[in-house]
Scaffold this active site. Structure first.
Site, PDB file in Angstrom:
ATOM      1  N   PHE A 100      59.924  19.352  32.937  1.00 40.46           N
ATOM      2  CA  PHE A 100      58.815  19.756  33.800  1.00 40.46           C
ATOM      3  C   PHE A 100      59.085  21.170  34.292  1.00 40.46           C
ATOM      4  CE2 PHE A 100      55.205  17.821  36.043  1.00 40.46           C
ATOM      5  CZ  PHE A 100      54.986  16.707  35.262  1.00 40.46           C
ATOM      6  N   GLN A 220      48.948  25.693  46.327  1.00 42.94           N
ATOM      7  CA  GLN A 220      49.276  25.778  44.903  1.00 42.94           C
ATOM      8  C   GLN A 220      48.082  25.550  43.984  1.00 42.94           C
ATOM      9  OE1 GLN A 220      51.730  22.560  42.709  1.00 42.94           O
ATOM     10  NE2 GLN A 220      53.046  24.340  42.804  1.00 42.94           N
ATOM     11  N   HIS A 222      47.352  24.643  40.165  1.00 42.51           N
ATOM     12  CA  HIS A 222      48.021  24.099  38.976  1.00 42.51           C
ATOM     13  C   HIS A 222      47.398  24.766  37.759  1.00 42.51           C
ATOM     14  CE1 HIS A 222      49.347  21.286  35.948  1.00 42.51           C
ATOM     15  NE2 HIS A 222      49.972  20.543  36.828  1.00 42.51           N
ATOM     16  N   LEU A 232      42.830  17.319  36.284  1.00 44.22           N
ATOM     17  CA  LEU A 232      44.172  17.762  35.909  1.00 44.22           C
ATOM     18  C   LEU A 232      44.626  17.266  34.541  1.00 44.22           C
ATOM     19  CD1 LEU A 232      46.453  19.347  37.450  1.00 44.22           C
ATOM     20  CD2 LEU A 232      47.595  17.156  37.558  1.00 44.22           C
ATOM     21  N   GLU A 235      51.413  18.609  33.776  1.00 45.22           N
ATOM     22  CA  GLU A 235      52.443  19.506  33.250  1.00 45.22           C
ATOM     23  C   GLU A 235      53.363  18.754  32.282  1.00 45.22           C
ATOM     24  OE1 GLU A 235      53.828  22.147  36.412  1.00 45.22           O
ATOM     25  OE2 GLU A 235      55.829  21.481  35.869  1.00 45.22           O
ATOM     26  N   ARG A 266      54.576  26.790  38.640  1.00 42.22           N
ATOM     27  CA  ARG A 266      53.112  26.847  38.545  1.00 42.22           C
ATOM     28  C   ARG A 266      52.512  28.136  39.088  1.00 42.22           C
ATOM     29  NH1 ARG A 266      52.332  20.584  40.492  1.00 42.22           N
ATOM     30  NH2 ARG A 266      53.031  19.729  38.493  1.00 42.22           N
ATOM     31  N   HIS A 333      45.432  22.511  43.813  1.00 49.03           N
ATOM     32  CA  HIS A 333      46.186  21.287  43.558  1.00 49.03           C
ATOM     33  C   HIS A 333      46.972  20.750  44.748  1.00 49.03           C
ATOM     34  CE1 HIS A 333      48.059  18.355  41.010  1.00 49.03           C
ATOM     35  NE2 HIS A 333      49.274  18.810  41.274  1.00 49.03           N
ATOM     36  N   ARG A 375      55.616  24.439  45.296  1.00 48.84           N
ATOM     37  CA  ARG A 375      56.252  23.164  44.947  1.00 48.84           C
ATOM     38  C   ARG A 375      56.490  23.055  43.454  1.00 48.84           C
ATOM     39  NH1 ARG A 375      54.420  18.206  42.975  1.00 48.84           N
ATOM     40  NH2 ARG A 375      52.200  18.655  43.252  1.00 48.84           N
TER      41      ARG A 375
HETATM   42  C1  LIG Z   1      45.617  14.717  39.696  1.00 48.51           C
HETATM   43  C2  LIG Z   1      46.942  14.824  40.388  1.00 48.51           C
HETATM   44  C3  LIG Z   1      48.111  14.622  39.671  1.00 48.51           C
HETATM   45  C4  LIG Z   1      49.348  14.738  40.302  1.00 48.51           C
HETATM   46  N1  LIG Z   1      50.492  14.511  39.582  1.00 48.51           N
HETATM   47  C5  LIG Z   1      51.693  14.563  40.218  1.00 48.51           C
HETATM   48  C6  LIG Z   1      52.900  14.237  39.525  1.00 48.51           C
HETATM   49  O1  LIG Z   1      52.904  13.886  38.348  1.00 48.51           O
HETATM   50  N2  LIG Z   1      54.063  14.320  40.193  1.00 48.51           N
HETATM   51  C7  LIG Z   1      54.127  14.686  41.513  1.00 48.51           C
HETATM   52  O2  LIG Z   1      55.219  14.719  42.063  1.00 48.51           O
HETATM   53  N3  LIG Z   1      52.992  14.976  42.191  1.00 48.51           N
HETATM   54  C8  LIG Z   1      51.788  14.910  41.580  1.00 48.51           C
HETATM   55  N4  LIG Z   1      50.649  15.200  42.283  1.00 48.51           N
HETATM   56  C9  LIG Z   1      50.739  15.422  43.727  1.00 48.51           C
HETATM   57  C10 LIG Z   1      50.906  14.094  44.440  1.00 48.51           C
HETATM   58  O3  LIG Z   1      50.295  13.079  43.698  1.00 48.51           O
HETATM   59  C11 LIG Z   1      50.301  14.109  45.835  1.00 48.51           C
HETATM   60  O4  LIG Z   1      50.790  15.209  46.554  1.00 48.51           O
HETATM   61  C12 LIG Z   1      50.702  12.826  46.554  1.00 48.51           C
HETATM   62  O5  LIG Z   1      50.358  11.708  45.775  1.00 48.51           O
HETATM   63  C13 LIG Z   1      50.083  12.724  47.931  1.00 48.51           C
HETATM   64  O6  LIG Z   1      50.438  11.468  48.453  1.00 48.51           O
HETATM   65  P1  LIG Z   1      50.194  11.101  49.965  1.00 48.51           P
HETATM   66  O7  LIG Z   1      50.723   9.726  50.155  1.00 48.51           O
HETATM   67  O8  LIG Z   1      50.699  12.180  50.834  1.00 48.51           O
HETATM   68  O9  LIG Z   1      48.599  11.089  50.092  1.00 48.51           O
HETATM   69  P2  LIG Z   1      47.487  10.243  49.287  1.00 48.51           P
HETATM   70  O10 LIG Z   1      48.033   9.484  48.153  1.00 48.51           O
HETATM   71  O11 LIG Z   1      46.367  11.157  49.061  1.00 48.51           O
HETATM   72  O12 LIG Z   1      47.065   9.169  50.357  1.00 48.51           O
HETATM   73  C14 LIG Z   1      46.431   9.547  51.568  1.00 48.51           C
HETATM   74  C15 LIG Z   1      46.004   8.313  52.310  1.00 48.51           C
HETATM   75  O13 LIG Z   1      45.568   8.684  53.581  1.00 48.51           O
HETATM   76  C16 LIG Z   1      44.335   8.068  53.853  1.00 48.51           C
HETATM   77  N5  LIG Z   1      43.572   8.921  54.776  1.00 48.51           N
HETATM   78  C17 LIG Z   1      43.294  10.240  54.667  1.00 48.51           C
HETATM   79  N6  LIG Z   1      42.560  10.644  55.727  1.00 48.51           N
HETATM   80  C18 LIG Z   1      42.371   9.557  56.500  1.00 48.51           C
HETATM   81  C19 LIG Z   1      41.688   9.315  57.713  1.00 48.51           C
HETATM   82  N7  LIG Z   1      41.032  10.264  58.362  1.00 48.51           N
HETATM   83  N8  LIG Z   1      41.702   8.059  58.214  1.00 48.51           N
HETATM   84  C20 LIG Z   1      42.345   7.050  57.568  1.00 48.51           C
HETATM   85  N9  LIG Z   1      42.998   7.233  56.423  1.00 48.51           N
HETATM   86  C21 LIG Z   1      43.010   8.465  55.890  1.00 48.51           C
HETATM   87  C22 LIG Z   1      43.665   7.866  52.513  1.00 48.51           C
HETATM   88  O14 LIG Z   1      42.750   6.812  52.581  1.00 48.51           O
HETATM   89  C23 LIG Z   1      44.867   7.550  51.628  1.00 48.51           C
HETATM   90  O15 LIG Z   1      45.147   6.185  51.665  1.00 48.51           O
HETATM   91  C24 LIG Z   1      49.403  15.081  41.669  1.00 48.51           C
HETATM   92  C25 LIG Z   1      48.233  15.273  42.392  1.00 48.51           C
HETATM   93  C26 LIG Z   1      47.008  15.163  41.750  1.00 48.51           C
HETATM   94  C27 LIG Z   1      45.777  15.443  42.564  1.00 48.51           C
END
Ligand SMILES: Cc1cc2nc3c(=O)[nH]c(=O)nc-3n(C[C@H](O)[C@H](O)[C@H](O)COP(=O)(O)OP(=O)(O)OC[C@H]3O[C@@H](n4cnc5c(N)ncnc54)[C@H](O)[C@@H]3O)c2cc1C
Length: 560
Positions: A100, A220, A222, A232, A235, A266, A333, A375
């Protein structure tokens, strides 16, 4: 992860509040992998991973955080395996790993296989596994509950106020400890990989409640989003050997990053793509995209290890990656910045690490700062499991040892007034139009390349949007499933996120990581080796700073 670990403490009860059904969270869209120096495919060490993270972050990462992370993520990945996560496997049955961007062996010598993956559905598997485990551990779930406010009393957080989408009722959650894990804010831009729900809600609510946002200028892009759509393509594709080519078919990354080429970080690749396009080497009738070339990779490897992105490309663009090059462009991203925390996930309210009692943050919404100014791929999923676990354990220990803080009787007032003012708004402005203006202007003025001129222009656009926000409204008078009302609320949150980013970007007169100022092209460690803290100050913004925790690795120019 936080809920699951908090639930292991027998002296607390744990609830998850989510505005989505939990398994629809954006983590489920994560494709490529979670980085950990397991060394299953080739030699690897936590110290190499820590170094790559610090260098990838252009030396703005806090080095104690990166060092701790690189060690603990190894254990956290094995824990996921033991919870039943179906990782892809090596022929001898170990967790499979692939290359990666920015992950190297021996402090930058060549690319290393560090990303543990489950085909290109790694996040999906993590989310499903943790959800099942949390159900098993009797965590209570409040699904489709939108948090609209945090309840602060005497400087401590004593819970949140949430809106139940199904009924339209407000609920007060009185809590001894609260963990914010609400993800990113990519919807401030037009072309983004982020899901519709990623509107930075808690980065806005915390900001309105006096907590600063750390380093929001570092956003960032991507490199490989599907052309025009931003969907997306992981990578991991380049990890499996895919190559970026310009309209002449040239592998241009050889010029920008001679050692690791298409696997450079990135920020560097997104800039290189824009420069190629600017110099007339973009592809297509408008010369405005780049190609991702997988055609030289064995068809069965593509189908087996990258099934989802192959499907996306076929469905959305009608391009078969096995046979043709895929048109791509950089896509918004990931927020490196967020709610500032200590290394132990306690939310802090200033540059002297003053802890907000009862409040924790983890995941993309938080800034510890592990990722610094940029990142590395696979370090976010790692961040979730390392800091999610820490937050869960710490919040549960705090709750078990403390009494409920006093609950202000007017705790729902702010949320109620916010909803009432939208409902009674004149509706002379449409939410969708204002959101589009915000996204378009952020894309044009505050994305990959920035200048004072563009950012000042964006300050003007934001002032205009802010003055029009009170003119929105809500056509649907209903109480049940009023998603229109929630989109209006989210627009206000998005606005705050854009404001934080633009003012911090205007203020930082250097180029570092994902923040690239064409009028200040160099990294300036004398002046700017420090984190920004953006506070809401009346109607304006105040910016303060926090020192970067340095360590073993001295800041050096970044070459790959
Ligand atoms: C398409 C894509 C591919 C990716 N691939 C990778 C990868 O391969 N490897 C890697 O390391 N990272 C990757 N990333 C980045 C990574 O996936 C994210 O940064 C990470 O999953 C975020 O997780 P989180 O738990 O912080 O938030 P999320 O998984 O977004 O969860 C947020 C939660 O908060 C809740 N929430 C938000 N606002 C409120 C509110 N006001 N009230 C109540 N609930 C709320 C939502 O309902 C949700 O349940 C990728 C991101 C994307 C978009």
């Amino acid at each position: 992860m936080a809920a699951r670990y908090a639930a292991q403490n027998p002296n607390v009860s744990v609830a998850v509040i989510s505005k989505l059904y939990p398994t629809r969270s954006h983590t489920g869209a994560a494709q490529g992998g979670v980085g950990a120096a397991l060394g299953n495919v080739s030699e690897d060490h936590a110290s190499w991973h820590a170094f790559d993270t610090i260098k990838g972050g252009d030396y703005l990462a806090d080095q104690d955080v990166a060092e701790m992370f690189a060690v603990e993520v190894i254990e956290a990945v094995y824990e996921l395996e033991h919870m039943g996560l179906p990782f892809s496997r090596t022929p001898d049955g170990k967790i499979a790993q692939r290359k990666f961007g920015g992950h190297t062996r021996d402090f930058g010598k060549s690319a290393v296989e560090r990303a543990c993956y489950a085909a290109d559905r790694t996040g999906h598997m993590i989310l499903q596994t943790l959800y099942q485990q949390s159900i098993k551990d009797d965590v209570a779930f409040f699904n489709e509950f939108y948090v609209l406010d945090m309840i602060m009393e005497g400087g401590a957080c004593v819970g949140v106020v949430a809106y139940d989408l199904a009924t339209g009722e407000l609920h007060t959650f009185h809590a001894k400890a609260t963990v914010i894990a609400t993800g990113g804010n990519g919807r401030i831009f037009r072309v983004t990989s982020n899901a519709h729900a990623l509107t930075g809600d808690l980065m806005s609510i915390a900001y309105r409640r006096g907590i600063p946002i750390e380093d929001p200028e570092f956003y960032q892009f991507h490199p490989t989003g599907l052309y025009k759509l931003g969907v997306l393509l992981t990578e991991g594709a380049r990890g499996e050997g895919a190559i970026l080519r310009n309209a002449d078919g040239e592998r241009f990354m050889e010029r920008y990053a001679p050692t690791i080429k298409d696997l450079a970080p990135r920020d560097m690749i997104s800039r290189a793509m824009y420069l190629e396009i600017r110099e007339g080497r973009g592809a297509g009738p408008d010369k405005d995209y780049i190609y991702l070339d997988l055609t030289h990779i064995d068809a069965h490897i593509i189908e087996e290890r990258l099934p989802d992105i192959t499907e996306f490309s076929r469905i959305y663009l009608g391009v078969d990656p096995v046979k043709e090059m895929v048109p791509i462009q950089p896509t918004a991203h990931y927020a490196m910045g967020g709610i500032p925390t200590t290394i132990d996930t306690n939310v802090i309210s200033d540059g002297r690490n003053t802890i907000v009692p009862g409040l924790y943050a983890a995941g993309e919404v938080a800034c510890a700062s592990l990722h610094g100014a940029n990142r590395l791929g696979t370090n976010s999923l790692g961040d979730l499991i390392v800091f999610g676990r820490k937050a869960g354990v710490a919040a549960a220990a705090y709750a078990a040892g403390s009494d409920f803080g006093p609950l202000p009787t007017d705790n729902q007032d702010v949320a109620r007034e916010m909803l009432a003012s939208i409902r009674s708004g004149p509706r002379t402005e449409r939410v969708a139009h204002l959101r589009r203006e915000l996204q378009d202007s952020m894309q044009d003025n505050a994305s990959v390349f920035r200048t004072r001129e563009l950012l000042e222009k964006q300050v003007g656009v934001l002032a205009d949007i802010k003055s029009r926000l009170p003119h929105i409204g809500c056509e649907d008078p209903g109480e049940q499933y009023n998603t229109e009302l929630m989109e209006a609320v989210e627009l206000g949150f998005l606005y705050d996120n854009a404001e934080q980013l633009v003012f911090a970007a205007l203020n930082r007169t250097e180029s570092r990581g994902a923040h690239s100022r064409e009028d200040y092209r160099e990294r300036d460690d004398d002046e700017w080796l420090k984190h920004s803290l953006v506070y809401k100050d009346g109607d304006g913004v105040r910016i303060d700073y926090k020192p970067v925790t340095l360590g073993y690795y001295e800041p050096k120019p970044r070459t790959y």
